[in-house]
Design a protein around this motif. Structure first.
Motif, mmCIF file in Angstrom:
data_model
loop_
_atom_site.group_PDB
_atom_site.id
_atom_site.type_symbol
_atom_site.label_atom_id
_atom_site.label_comp_id
_atom_site.label_asym_id
_atom_site.label_seq_id
_atom_site.Cartn_x
_atom_site.Cartn_y
_atom_site.Cartn_z
ATOM 1 N N MET A 34 -5.873 21.715 1.560
ATOM 2 C CA MET A 34 -5.679 20.984 0.305
ATOM 3 C C MET A 34 -4.655 19.877 0.464
ATOM 4 N N ALA A 35 -3.589 20.130 1.225
ATOM 5 C CA ALA A 35 -2.560 19.115 1.432
ATOM 6 C C ALA A 35 -3.139 17.890 2.135
ATOM 7 N N PHE A 36 -3.926 18.093 3.179
ATOM 8 C CA PHE A 36 -4.544 16.954 3.870
ATOM 9 C C PHE A 36 -5.518 16.229 2.954
ATOM 10 N N ASN A 37 -6.242 16.959 2.119
ATOM 11 C CA ASN A 37 -7.160 16.317 1.177
ATOM 12 C C ASN A 37 -6.404 15.477 0.155
ATOM 13 N N PHE A 38 -5.272 15.983 -0.321
ATOM 14 C CA PHE A 38 -4.456 15.208 -1.261
ATOM 15 C C PHE A 38 -3.946 13.918 -0.613
ATOM 16 N N VAL A 39 -3.482 14.029 0.624
ATOM 17 C CA VAL A 39 -2.992 12.843 1.328
ATOM 18 C C VAL A 39 -4.132 11.840 1.523
ATOM 19 N N GLY A 40 -5.293 12.338 1.915
ATOM 20 C CA GLY A 40 -6.433 11.451 2.115
ATOM 21 C C GLY A 40 -6.864 10.761 0.833
ATOM 22 N N GLU A 41 -6.865 11.495 -0.284
ATOM 23 C CA GLU A 41 -7.226 10.885 -1.570
ATOM 24 C C GLU A 41 -6.214 9.821 -1.972
ATOM 25 N N GLY A 42 -4.925 10.093 -1.727
ATOM 26 C CA GLY A 42 -3.910 9.100 -2.037
ATOM 27 C C GLY A 42 -4.071 7.839 -1.216
ATOM 28 N N LEU A 43 -4.357 8.006 0.074
ATOM 29 C CA LEU A 43 -4.590 6.838 0.932
ATOM 30 C C LEU A 43 -5.835 6.081 0.485
ATOM 31 N N LYS A 44 -6.877 6.815 0.104
ATOM 32 C CA LYS A 44 -8.108 6.153 -0.338
ATOM 33 C C LYS A 44 -7.869 5.328 -1.590
ATOM 34 N N ASN A 45 -7.124 5.876 -2.536
ATOM 35 C CA ASN A 45 -6.839 5.132 -3.766
ATOM 36 C C ASN A 45 -6.000 3.893 -3.479
ATOM 37 N N ALA A 46 -5.023 4.031 -2.583
ATOM 38 C CA ALA A 46 -4.162 2.898 -2.253
ATOM 39 C C ALA A 46 -4.946 1.803 -1.544
ATOM 40 N N VAL A 47 -5.801 2.181 -0.604
ATOM 41 C CA VAL A 47 -6.601 1.196 0.123
ATOM 42 C C VAL A 47 -7.617 0.554 -0.800
ATOM 43 N N HIS A 48 -8.256 1.334 -1.675
ATOM 44 C CA HIS A 48 -9.242 0.786 -2.611
ATOM 45 C C HIS A 48 -8.587 -0.212 -3.552
ATOM 46 N N MET B 162 0.827 -1.197 0.000
ATOM 47 C CA MET B 162 0.000 0.000 0.000
ATOM 48 C C MET B 162 0.865 1.252 0.000
ATOM 49 N N LEU B 163 2.007 1.176 0.709
ATOM 50 C CA LEU B 163 2.918 2.316 0.751
ATOM 51 C C LEU B 163 3.477 2.613 -0.640
ATOM 52 N N LYS B 164 3.806 1.563 -1.392
ATOM 53 C CA LYS B 164 4.323 1.765 -2.746
ATOM 54 C C LYS B 164 3.274 2.411 -3.640
ATOM 55 N N ARG B 165 2.041 1.961 -3.502
ATOM 56 C CA ARG B 165 0.968 2.542 -4.319
ATOM 57 C C ARG B 165 0.714 3.997 -3.926
ATOM 58 N N PHE B 166 0.825 4.284 -2.633
ATOM 59 C CA PHE B 166 0.661 5.663 -2.185
ATOM 60 C C PHE B 166 1.762 6.545 -2.766
ATOM 61 N N CYS B 167 2.984 6.031 -2.805
ATOM 62 C CA CYS B 167 4.110 6.820 -3.309
ATOM 63 C C CYS B 167 3.987 7.107 -4.806
ATOM 64 N N ARG B 168 3.182 6.336 -5.520
ATOM 65 C CA ARG B 168 2.977 6.600 -6.945
ATOM 66 C C ARG B 168 2.020 7.756 -7.184
ATOM 67 N N GLU B 169 1.298 8.161 -6.151
ATOM 68 C CA GLU B 169 0.381 9.294 -6.255
ATOM 69 C C GLU B 169 1.171 10.580 -6.034
ATOM 70 N N LYS B 170 1.440 11.306 -7.107
ATOM 71 C CA LYS B 170 2.273 12.499 -7.009
ATOM 72 C C LYS B 170 1.611 13.584 -6.162
ATOM 73 N N THR B 171 0.302 13.778 -6.355
ATOM 74 C CA THR B 171 -0.382 14.808 -5.573
ATOM 75 C C THR B 171 -0.403 14.441 -4.089
ATOM 76 N N ALA B 172 -0.550 13.153 -3.793
ATOM 77 C CA ALA B 172 -0.545 12.721 -2.394
ATOM 78 C C ALA B 172 0.818 12.953 -1.759
ATOM 79 N N LEU B 173 1.870 12.665 -2.500
ATOM 80 C CA LEU B 173 3.220 12.908 -1.983
ATOM 81 C C LEU B 173 3.458 14.396 -1.763
ATOM 82 N N ALA B 174 2.997 15.211 -2.712
ATOM 83 C CA ALA B 174 3.142 16.658 -2.553
ATOM 84 C C ALA B 174 2.391 17.141 -1.317
ATOM 85 N N GLY B 175 1.179 16.615 -1.117
ATOM 86 C CA GLY B 175 0.422 16.977 0.068
ATOM 87 C C GLY B 175 1.114 16.550 1.344
#
Length: 277
Positions: A254-268, A1-14
């Motif tokens: 916005m940063a917290f929202n980006f992180v949350g979206e990245g986590l949601k995509n990784a978990v989904h 899940m961590l690897k998938r999260f790291c592929r989300e550029k906006t989530a990493l930026a957040g």
């Protein structure tokens, strides 16, 4: 899940932005160029300079220093409110979902009644009755916002407790404690973490909004919403007084929202087993 999260550029930026603001708040005494509460009317409404990177406010206080120290107040209380919300909603939602029956009906009817009131308005009423102050604001938000979380967590528990691995654990003689904590709550942890991350931004907005109305941080405590409120009379003469705290709130939310979206995509992705794109 961590690897998938790291592929989300906006989530990493957040995540980078969140880490920067948290670090700035923790290291505020060492990186702030001036005392955030020091009043010097001779320096009021100055333009940005090496001594005051973002200028000064109507009382001659360094805006940059107040923003840094304000991160301590806004982020600390937002995380504390979220911790209290989870501490209340997880036991209530788990109890209602796992126990079922009359207890579940009673808890859900109470939650339905409380959900009939808008959360922010109810928090405003409670904070107004208790009086201004960050402690009262924390209590007002936590007393209201746990309701929706308890309902969501109850739904998660209802879904998980019917899974085959939970039924197998019961058939093997696992105790209720083991079933709830080892099998149900551990599998609900990822969605709860995503939900909490997505909602921290809303809590920051609520804290800033109530502080803007005078129910949160009191002078001279630096807090982003209170800074917006103090700068209202100078919106035309010195618009930067409202611009900088407003931008800070927007960027952090916005940063917290980006992180949350990245986590949601990784978990989904983890749950569905689908192909990552």
């Amino acid at each position: 899940m961590l690897k998938r999260f790291c592929r989300e550029k906006t989530a990493l930026a957040g995540l980078v932005i969140v880490v920067i603001f948290v670090a700035a708040g923790l290291l505020a005494p060492w990186i702030a160029p001036a005392d955030p509460t020091a009043v010097n009317v001779e320096h009021k409404l100055l333009s940005p300079s090496p001594d005051f990177p973002l200028g000064t406010d109507q009382l001659g206080r360094c805006i940059f220093s107040r923003l840094i120290y304000g991160a301590r107040t806004s982020l600390f209380y937002a995380l504390l409110v979220m911790a209290i919300i989870l501490a209340i909603s997880i036991p209530v939602g788990t109890l209602a979902g796992y126990a079922g029956g009359k207890l579940d009906n009673f808890i859900m009817r109470v939650i339905d009644i409380l959900l009939a009131f808008p959360s922010l308005i109810l928090s405003l009423a409670i904070a107004g009755l208790m009086g201004p102050g960050m402690t009262h604001l924390l209590i007002a938000l936590a007393a209201v916002w746990w309701i929706g979380y308890a309902r969501i967590i109850r739904g998660m528990v209802l879904q998980i407790k019917e899974k085959d691995f939970v039924l197998a654990a019961k058939a093997c003689g696992a105790s209720r404690f083991q079933v709830v904590f080892r099998h149900i709550l551990l599998n609900a942890l990822s969605p709860i973490m995503v939900l909490a991350t997505l909602e921290i931004g809303s809590i920051i907005l609520a804290i800033s909004g109530l502080s803007f109305l005078g129910l949160g941080a009191q002078p001279p405590t630096p807090e982003w919403g209170a800074m917006l409120s103090d700068s209202r009379p100078y919106i035309q003469a010195a618009p930067s007084l409202m611009l900088f705290p407003g931008l800070t709130i927007m960027i952090v939310v916005m940063a917290f929202n980006f992180v949350g979206e990245g986590l949601k995509n990784a978990v989904h992705f983890q749950k569905t087993g689908g192909e990552y794109k």
